[in-house]
Design a protein around this motif. Structure first.
Motif, PDB file in Angstrom:
ATOM      1  N   UNK A  76      37.925  45.548  48.724  1.00  0.00           N
ATOM      2  CA  UNK A  76      37.195  45.170  49.933  1.00  0.00           C
ATOM      3  C   UNK A  76      37.549  43.732  50.295  1.00  0.00           C
ATOM      4  N   UNK A  77      37.249  43.324  51.511  1.00  0.00           N
ATOM      5  CA  UNK A  77      37.509  41.943  51.918  1.00  0.00           C
ATOM      6  C   UNK A  77      36.707  40.984  51.036  1.00  0.00           C
ATOM      7  N   UNK A  78      35.471  41.357  50.707  1.00  0.00           N
ATOM      8  CA  UNK A  78      34.654  40.515  49.837  1.00  0.00           C
ATOM      9  C   UNK A  78      35.320  40.351  48.474  1.00  0.00           C
ATOM     10  N   UNK A  79      35.848  41.442  47.929  1.00  0.00           N
ATOM     11  CA  UNK A  79      36.536  41.375  46.648  1.00  0.00           C
ATOM     12  C   UNK A  79      37.783  40.515  46.716  1.00  0.00           C
ATOM     13  N   UNK A  80      38.520  40.619  47.804  1.00  0.00           N
ATOM     14  CA  UNK A  80      39.733  39.809  47.993  1.00  0.00           C
ATOM     15  C   UNK A  80      39.393  38.323  48.068  1.00  0.00           C
ATOM     16  N   UNK A  81      38.344  38.007  48.800  1.00  0.00           N
ATOM     17  CA  UNK A  81      37.942  36.602  48.939  1.00  0.00           C
ATOM     18  C   UNK A  81      37.422  36.057  47.602  1.00  0.00           C
ATOM     19  N   UNK A  82      36.782  36.908  46.826  1.00  0.00           N
ATOM     20  CA  UNK A  82      36.324  36.514  45.493  1.00  0.00           C
ATOM     21  C   UNK A  82      37.530  36.149  44.622  1.00  0.00           C
ATOM     22  N   UNK A  83      38.566  36.979  44.649  1.00  0.00           N
ATOM     23  CA  UNK A  83      39.778  36.709  43.874  1.00  0.00           C
ATOM     24  C   UNK A  83      40.466  35.427  44.341  1.00  0.00           C
ATOM     25  N   UNK A  84      40.474  35.184  45.637  1.00  0.00           N
ATOM     26  CA  UNK A  84      41.146  34.014  46.215  1.00  0.00           C
ATOM     27  C   UNK A  84      40.555  32.718  45.655  1.00  0.00           C
ATOM     28  N   UNK A  85      39.257  32.771  45.320  1.00  0.00           N
ATOM     29  CA  UNK A  85      38.576  31.584  44.789  1.00  0.00           C
ATOM     30  C   UNK A  85      38.743  31.452  43.274  1.00  0.00           C
ATOM     31  N   UNK A  86      39.277  32.473  42.638  1.00  0.00           N
ATOM     32  CA  UNK A  86      39.383  32.469  41.180  1.00  0.00           C
ATOM     33  C   UNK A  86      40.763  32.050  40.699  1.00  0.00           C
ATOM     34  N   UNK A  87      40.793  31.606  39.429  1.00  0.00           N
ATOM     35  CA  UNK A  87      42.057  31.269  38.789  1.00  0.00           C
ATOM     36  C   UNK A  87      42.560  32.467  38.022  1.00  0.00           C
ATOM     37  N   UNK A  88      43.868  32.644  38.028  1.00  0.00           N
ATOM     38  CA  UNK A  88      44.439  33.684  37.170  1.00  0.00           C
ATOM     39  C   UNK A  88      44.150  33.304  35.717  1.00  0.00           C
ATOM     40  N   UNK A  89      43.826  34.277  34.900  1.00  0.00           N
ATOM     41  CA  UNK A  89      43.479  34.012  33.506  1.00  0.00           C
ATOM     42  C   UNK A  89      44.694  33.479  32.754  1.00  0.00           C
ATOM     43  N   UNK A  90      44.493  32.333  32.118  1.00  0.00           N
ATOM     44  CA  UNK A  90      45.512  31.756  31.237  1.00  0.00           C
ATOM     45  C   UNK A  90      45.139  32.173  29.818  1.00  0.00           C
ATOM     46  N   UNK A  91      45.978  33.022  29.214  1.00  0.00           N
ATOM     47  CA  UNK A  91      45.612  33.567  27.912  1.00  0.00           C
ATOM     48  C   UNK A  91      45.684  32.547  26.778  1.00  0.00           C
ATOM     49  N   UNK A  92      46.111  31.338  27.087  1.00  0.00           N
ATOM     50  CA  UNK A  92      46.069  30.268  26.089  1.00  0.00           C
ATOM     51  C   UNK A  92      44.830  29.385  26.262  1.00  0.00           C
ATOM     52  N   UNK A  93      44.008  29.697  27.272  1.00  0.00           N
ATOM     53  CA  UNK A  93      42.828  28.892  27.591  1.00  0.00           C
ATOM     54  C   UNK A  93      41.627  29.390  26.789  1.00  0.00           C
ATOM     55  N   UNK A  94      41.225  28.617  25.818  1.00  0.00           N
ATOM     56  CA  UNK A  94      40.144  29.028  24.926  1.00  0.00           C
ATOM     57  C   UNK A  94      38.779  28.993  25.605  1.00  0.00           C
ATOM     58  N   UNK A  95      38.690  28.364  26.775  1.00  0.00           N
ATOM     59  CA  UNK A  95      37.398  28.318  27.469  1.00  0.00           C
ATOM     60  C   UNK A  95      37.124  29.598  28.253  1.00  0.00           C
ATOM     61  N   UNK A  96      38.136  30.451  28.420  1.00  0.00           N
ATOM     62  CA  UNK A  96      37.985  31.709  29.157  1.00  0.00           C
ATOM     63  C   UNK A  96      37.595  32.819  28.197  1.00  0.00           C
TER      64      UNK A  96
END
Length: 500
Positions: free
Chosen positions: A447-467
């Motif tokens: 959905x457009x809402x889902x797309x806009x939610x993703x646009x505000x998010x960072x791609x997961x960095x699998x070396x990032x221990x805070x995620x």
């Protein structure tokens, strides 16, 4: 029930038990007697066994089918010794990966064990927030299908298609809600029994406890936790996971804590039979296939398990990534996934012939095309997603404020390059032409809402221990390094991939 009918049914049940016993070897018969003693002690003696209810989860896979048969043998053995026996509740967690073939395996198992009409047995299906009586042709709810689809798309886009994040995490983290609902339904249960191997139980416990403590929970050691405390630990990890995935609004369907346990003075005890069972498929092959009617047809695309078709898509998406994202051959990506699958199957001690059967499904160009078509059909049926929408997910073009949008357009939709500015407007919440919005929705399946939610998010960095999403994968045992090719330089490179 009339006494004559009751006598006739008791005769049938003892015939079922006799047939079952013929499939057990000496070690299994000894294990059965130990299980019977364990259940009688847990119930507080033979005089209380008739009011004791045991819950076991049945995924539809080979190992859980064996556990159900073993528990049924215990129930019927106790019934043959006295006036009553324990009640057995068997519950299946419904999700998109459970196909009609899996439901048919469950039905054949239940029929062989004469479970359907036994008043001492309850057969349940938990579908999202709904608990229903098992039926072989029971449809998957639209709410459950939509939630699975949403979890798959959000996890996939945030990780560029990491297999376990895309397809498995929601299932594992949903276990608390599933068990809570199954245990608290109706009159509740007295015990929850696990048939998972000790190794699998330890892996899962280690995974959850590490995540719980890193998420700030203060929890005791797993083996000292009661049933409710263990579910609460899993539930809290799940809440943190979905907050990262969806934001503060969490999942669309809500994440509901396990319910109370009616008419029971205490929460259920946790029992295991792992120390009493053998988990090598070869040792009970004839029980599964001849008596329970278990069919391994799906194994050609389910690899290490036989209760879920999602691994078919995991392999397919690895092939699509090689073809569209990396500019290589589809078959090269499949070969890399098969390397992971073979390693997992060997680690789970699957018979060599089943490993060969699974890998042989891809061993010619014609079979590869057939599997690709099968995967595309399954993606459409289970998740309502086309191949082009899966490819979109693998580029992850919307996260990080659309950082990968241009490479995605250049590779897959060059005609839309002229509309880059309008696409970014729509994704950032600004006013954009309806045709642009419609194109985004169609190309992604979101959905457009889902797309806009993703646009505000960072791609997961699998070396990032805070995620927490990264931490979930870091502690997941089902990963394997494969040698692949860096598409930018052409140099060989080692890559860590996950799967099932």
């Amino acid at each position: 029930m009339s006494s004559m009918h009751e006598q006739a049914m008791n005769y049938v049940y003892q015939q079922v038990l006799q047939r079952l016993m013929n499939y057990f070897n000496r070690a299994e018969r000894t294990g059965l007697q130990l299980l019977i003693q364990r259940l009688i002690v847990a119930a507080g003696g033979m005089e209380r066994i008739g009011s004791y209810t045991v819950l076991v989860a049945f995924s539809g896979g080979k190992d859980s089918a064996y556990t159900v048969a073993f528990l049924r043998a215990a129930q019927l053995s106790i019934a043959g010794r006295g006036p009553t026996t324990f009640k057995l509740r068997i519950a299946t967690m419904r999700h998109a990966g459970i196909t009609s073939a899996v439901m048919d395996n469950i039905h054949r198992c239940y029929s062989a064990l004469f479970l359907h009409d036994d008043p001492r047995v309850e057969l349940l299906v938990v579908d999202q927030q709904y608990v229903q009586t098992f039926e072989p042709d029971l449809p998957f709810s639209s709410a459950g299908r939509e939630q699975n689809r949403s979890d798959m798309l959000m996890g996939g886009h945030m990780t560029a298609g990491d297999a376990r994040t895309t397809f498995c995490n929601s299932c594992y983290l949903g276990m608390a809600d599933f068990l809570g609902r199954a245990a608290s339904w109706g009159q509740g249960v007295d015990a929850v029994l696990s048939g998972d191997s000790l190794k699998e139980q330890k892996q899962y416990a280690t995974w959850i406890m590490r995540l719980a403590r890193r998420s700030g929970q203060t929890v005791a050691n797993w083996h000292t936790l009661g049933f409710s405390a263990a579910l609460n630990a899993i539930d809290n990890v799940g809440r943190a996971y979905y907050r990262e995935l969806y934001g503060e609004q969490s999942r669309t369907g809500g994440y509901v804590r396990p319910l109370g346990y009616p008419n029971k003075p205490v929460t259920p005890a946790f029992l295991t039979v792992a120390d009493l069972l053998g988990f090598k498929v070869d040792e009970h092959w004839s029980l599964l296939t001849d008596f329970l009617g278990f069919r391994f047809d799906d194994l050609a695309f389910s690899f290490s398990e036989s209760d879920c078709a999602n691994p078919l898509l995991m392999a397919h998406m690895r092939g699509l990534k090689a073809e569209f994202v990396q500019g290589r051959e589809y078959g090269e990506g499949i070969a890399e996934y098969l390397e992971l699958a073979a390693a997992m199957m060997r680690r789970k001690q699957m018979p060599g012939r089943l490993i060969e059967q699974a890998l042989a499904a891809y061993d010619t160009p014609a079979k590869l095309d057939e599997r690709r078509a099968l995967a595309a059909g399954y993606a459409q049926e289970a998740f309502a997603l086309s191949e082009s929408q899966l490819v979109c997910l693998l580029f992850a073009p919307f996260v990080d404020a659309g950082a990968q949008l241009e490479p995605f357009l250049r590779r897959c939709h060059p005609g839309m390059l002229v509309a880059r500015g309008e696409l970014h407007k729509a994704l950032s919440g600004q006013v954009a032409p309806d045709q642009v919005v419609q194109w985004l929705v169609e190309v992604s399946g979101l959905s457009l809402k889902g797309l806009q939610n993703l646009y505000r998010k960072r791609r997961v960095d699998f070396t990032d221990d805070s995620s927490i999403i990264a931490r979930v994968r870091a502690s997941d045992p089902d990963k394997h390094r494969v040698m692949t090719v860096d598409p930018r330089t052409g140099d060989p490179v080692s890559e860590l991939i996950s799967g099932r």
